[in-house]
Design an enzyme around this catalytic site. Structure first.
Site, PDB file in Angstrom:
ATOM      1  N   TYR A 467      91.534  84.670 -26.390  1.00 37.47           N
ATOM      2  CA  TYR A 467      92.923  84.389 -26.799  1.00 37.47           C
ATOM      3  C   TYR A 467      93.200  85.116 -28.009  1.00 37.47           C
ATOM      4  CZ  TYR A 467      96.355  81.303 -28.795  1.00 37.47           C
ATOM      5  OH  TYR A 467      97.533  81.100 -29.468  1.00 37.47           O
ATOM      6  N   GLU A 468      92.106  85.365 -28.515  1.00 38.72           N
ATOM      7  CA  GLU A 468      92.506  86.014 -29.857  1.00 38.72           C
ATOM      8  C   GLU A 468      92.702  87.594 -29.871  1.00 38.72           C
ATOM      9  OE1 GLU A 468      89.596  85.520 -33.748  1.00 38.72           O
ATOM     10  OE2 GLU A 468      88.347  85.080 -31.881  1.00 38.72           O
ATOM     11  N   LEU A 469      92.039  88.153 -28.561  1.00 39.47           N
ATOM     12  CA  LEU A 469      92.558  89.341 -28.257  1.00 39.47           C
ATOM     13  C   LEU A 469      93.938  89.388 -27.684  1.00 39.47           C
ATOM     14  CD1 LEU A 469      91.743  92.214 -27.524  1.00 39.47           C
ATOM     15  CD2 LEU A 469      91.018  91.325 -25.180  1.00 39.47           C
TER      16      LEU A 469
END
Length: 538
Positions: A467-469
């Site tokens: 998700y961060e990516l």
């Protein structure tokens, strides 16, 4: 009686039988001995006939008498019959202990066996008033500054066994050396001056001196001028067909060397002489210029023809130790060689290519130096809180995750934060537990200027990392609010499993590979990271 003495007796007897007493020698050049009043002087007996093989020091031993005579200006000829207190007969020499001004005059000796005698050539003794240590009668010597010179004490052949006792005085006062010769290893300006060599001799427990004065001059070394060809060197001249033209070859030389130089024209290895030809060499002329002369040799074209074009005419300067050649090529007017135009263009393009290659290869170094020089800082007015958000794609392998986490949590901050002053946002370190919601991640990413993605070959992203990516990549590639930096921690062999957006970054210039040699903060890895990070004054 030995054969050599019998020879002299026979020679003297024959002289007497033919012409009686030989009263004087034919003139063969005068010998003058210079001395000063109060010094010792010695005159040698020199028989004028070189056919006498006897050693003069042995004559008295074998019954030959040696007599000395002085032709004085006022009293006429005076014979020295024996030793006196001041003037002594020393074998075949006459010694003065010391000399007086009145001793000046002509001296000669005679060798006799009672019946016949032979008379020597005249020796002139010149005694001058003693006006102090330094006097005008100095032997001239000169040497260039920076070179060495060996000064001898002149005309002391009669004292060869005592030369090591000679004392050398600089400017006749300063004692600088003792010995037969005085050597100056490196002549300087202050080396110039008068040098006196003093040989002390003792007679009757009284010391007398024999002195000689040398005048040394130090000269600046001037490189001798070498003859030089001035024109032409390598020339191209445009002429029209049928045109008449005179081309002058010019050389320069000094007044002495010009007599040993030749200046002439050459074509097809043949001399161009004067005559009725279309091309001939006119008479050379010499033009004085200050201390040098110019030599000019004209080459005359009565009518320019096609066979003269694109051919080389040579002007040759030949001197004693040099030969110089200048070339002239004739071109038809309006059809000149394009080489002088094309060559600068080719050189300019080559220089541009070289500069471009150097800039591309060392662009990172140039940019970092420029940033440091102007103290540029991009972080002052953008209201961002962090310089970079560090995203670590975790692996299921605990060992690999531990290495990655050590790099992300320790190595990266220790260099970027502690050495270069950047502020990093590392989720595992800076976000409080329990607040790791999607909105929190997005808010932290929005506070950063760069997105640092740490990637390795064994990465299998978990949900939170993915998700961060994706959030970061959306901000970077779609909204263009943040610039990505991809750190390839381990080599990526298969990129097919990675998201398409991440594959695009891998193929860009924003990719940095970690190597074992990257630990040093001066390595290329950290220089490229600094280049991709915002400019910040350290």
């Amino acid at each position: 009686m030995p054969v050599k003495y019998l020879t002299l007796v026979t020679f003297i007897w024959c002289l007497g039988a033919i012409q009686g007493e030989l009263t004087k020698c034919p003139f063969s050049g005068s010998t003058t001995v210079f001395t000063r009043e109060g010094e010792h002087a010695r005159l040698r007996c020199k028989l004028c006939n070189s056919s006498t093989p006897l050693a003069l020091r042995d004559l008295q031993t074998h019954g030959f008498n040696i007599s000395w005579f002085h032709n004085a200006a006022k009293v006429g000829r005076v014979e020295f019959s024996g030793n006196r207190s001041r003037i002594t007969l020393e074998g075949t020499s006459l010694g003065f202990w010391p000399t007086f001004v009145n001793d000046s005059g002509n001296y000669f000796c005679s060798v006799s066996n009672g019946t016949h005698k032979i008379v020597s050539a005249v020796t002139t003794l010149n005694v001058k008033k003693n006006k102090g240590l330094c006097h005008d009668d100095a032997y001239p010597f000169s040497q260039h500054i920076g070179r060495s010179i060996m000064l001898p004490c002149p005309k002391l052949d009669d004292y060869s066994d005592k030369k090591e006792n000679i004392i050398w005085l600089k400017n006749c006062t300063e004692n600088v050396h003792t010995g037969a010769m005085y050597t100056i290893q490196k002549v300087q300006e202050e080396s110039a001056g008068l040098y006196m060599c003093v040989l002390p001799l003792e007679n009757g427990r009284v010391q007398y001196n024999v002195t000689r004065t040398l005048n040394l001059k130090a000269k600046e070394y001037v490189e001798p001028f070498k003859p030089k060809l001035i024109y032409p060197i390598d020339e191209q001249i445009e002429l029209g067909l049928g045109e008449k033209r005179e081309i002058e070859c010019k050389a320069i030389a000094d007044n002495e060397a010009v007599d040993f130089c030749m200046l002439y024209w050459n074509f097809n290895h043949n001399y161009l002489t004067s005559g009725g030809n279309d091309v001939y060499e006119n008479s050379s002329r010499i033009v004085p210029e200050d201390n040098r002369v110019s030599v000019i040799a004209p080459l005359v074209f009565m009518k320019i023809k096609k066979e003269h074009l694109n051919k080389t005419f040579q002007c040759v300067l030949t001197c004693q130790d040099t030969q110089q050649i200048g070339n002239i090529i004739l071109l038809e007017k309006g059809k000149g060689d394009t080489g002088p135009v094309i060559l600068p263009i080719i050189m300019a393009v080559a220089v541009f290519i070289i500069v471009a290659v150097v800039y591309v290869k060392f662009k990172i170094y140039f940019v970092l130096c420029f940033r440091d020089f102007i103290s540029r800082d991009e972080t002052l007015e953008d209201s961002k809180e962090y310089d970079a958000y560090v995203l670590l794609l975790k692996s299921n392998d605990a060992v690999l995750s531990a290495k990655e986490e050590t790099f992300a949590l320790e190595v990266l901050p220790s260099i970027l934060e502690e050495k270069f002053g950047y502020r990093l946002c590392i989720f595992e370190r800076d976000v409080l537990p329990g607040g790791a919601s999607a909105n929190d991640m997005l808010s932290y990413i929005n506070k950063c200027r760069r997105l640092i993605i740490i990637l390795c070959a064994e990465c299998v992203a978990e949900d939170s990392s993915m998700y961060e990516l994706m959030t970061g990549l959306h901000q970077a590639l779609v909204n263009r609010l943040i610039k990505p930096i991809l750190i390839e921690y381990n080599p990526i062999r298969d990129v097919a499993f990675l998201p398409q957006s991440l594959q695009l970054i891998l193929r860009s210039n924003r990719r940095v590979k970690w190597r074992s040699t990257s630990l040093s903060q001066n390595s290329y890895f950290w220089k490229k990271i600094r280049y991709l990070m915002p400019a910040k004054h350290i």
